[in-house]
Design a protein around this motif. Sequence first.
Motif: not given
Length: 314
Positions: A196-202, A209-210, A215-222
């Motif tokens: 999921m962090d790779d998905v967030g980075l993508h 913007s959405a 993506g930033r939310m996933l990167l912070r949360a994972m």
Amino acid sequence: MPSGLVALLDDVAVIARAAAASLDDVAAGVAKAGSKAAGVVIDDAAVTPGYVTGFTPERELPIIWKIAKGSFRNKLLILLPIALLLSAFLPQAITPILMIGGLYLAFEGAEKIMEKLGGEKHGETLEDPIQDVATFETERVTGAVRTDLILSAEIMAIALAEIGEQSLVGRAVTLALVGIAITAAVYGAVALIVKMDDVGLHLAKKPGSAAQASGRMLLRAMPAVLTFLGSVGTVAMLWVGGGIILHGLEELGLPGPAHVAHAIQHAVAEATGPLGGVTGWLAYAVASAIVGLVLGAIVALVVHLVAKGRGKAH
């Protein structure tokens, strides 16, 4: 139409109906067994990401695939034949074998907690500098497959208990299907979680913007999610291990500890009204985890004392 052909067609129709009924029985057995084993499946999915975290992204999916192949081997080549043989010739041995597995899970969970609390670490961990990445990866995969063997044994035992009325062939097919479906579901979910962090980075690199915000939310949360799953996995080892031991003692004619745990469960459920189903289950899980922690800690202390004694002897 010749009477011989009519009789043959009647026989074919009877065989077809019998086969359809058997397939219905297998499908019903798979559904029932899978639902009963859901708790252990969740524990399995929570335990496994801890064996993958800390590796480089390109190694995550290959490691998961190695563990998944080990899980398929555990269920289909080891546990399925053993379960069928034991159910046919020595059903009384299933409970003690499961209890030994439960004690091993409790030992692993207790050892992890002891290490987190400052106890002596045993073996290389992700906090240590890794000298040989390939060897360390092999050790992690081996540990994950070993833990999966215990959880898979519990899954197969639960499934076997739900389909005991089926024929030997029906049991074999049902257990195989349950094993394949559960392994695919667990390791598919684990792969999704760790990537999921790779998905967030993508998503963060997308123009919208959405998408970037998601993506930033996933990167912070994972990182927090993976840390939480690691903790859940450790606790899961304790409550599954403790639960197996409590149930095994009850099966062997020592119902006292299990009755205490169930009494706590019912008391909490009655006290919490509409939430009683959830809180009662949590209470039983906590009681099982305490049993697992106590017994696992005793085993861990004994194992470490024996290991130190051998070291001094050498």
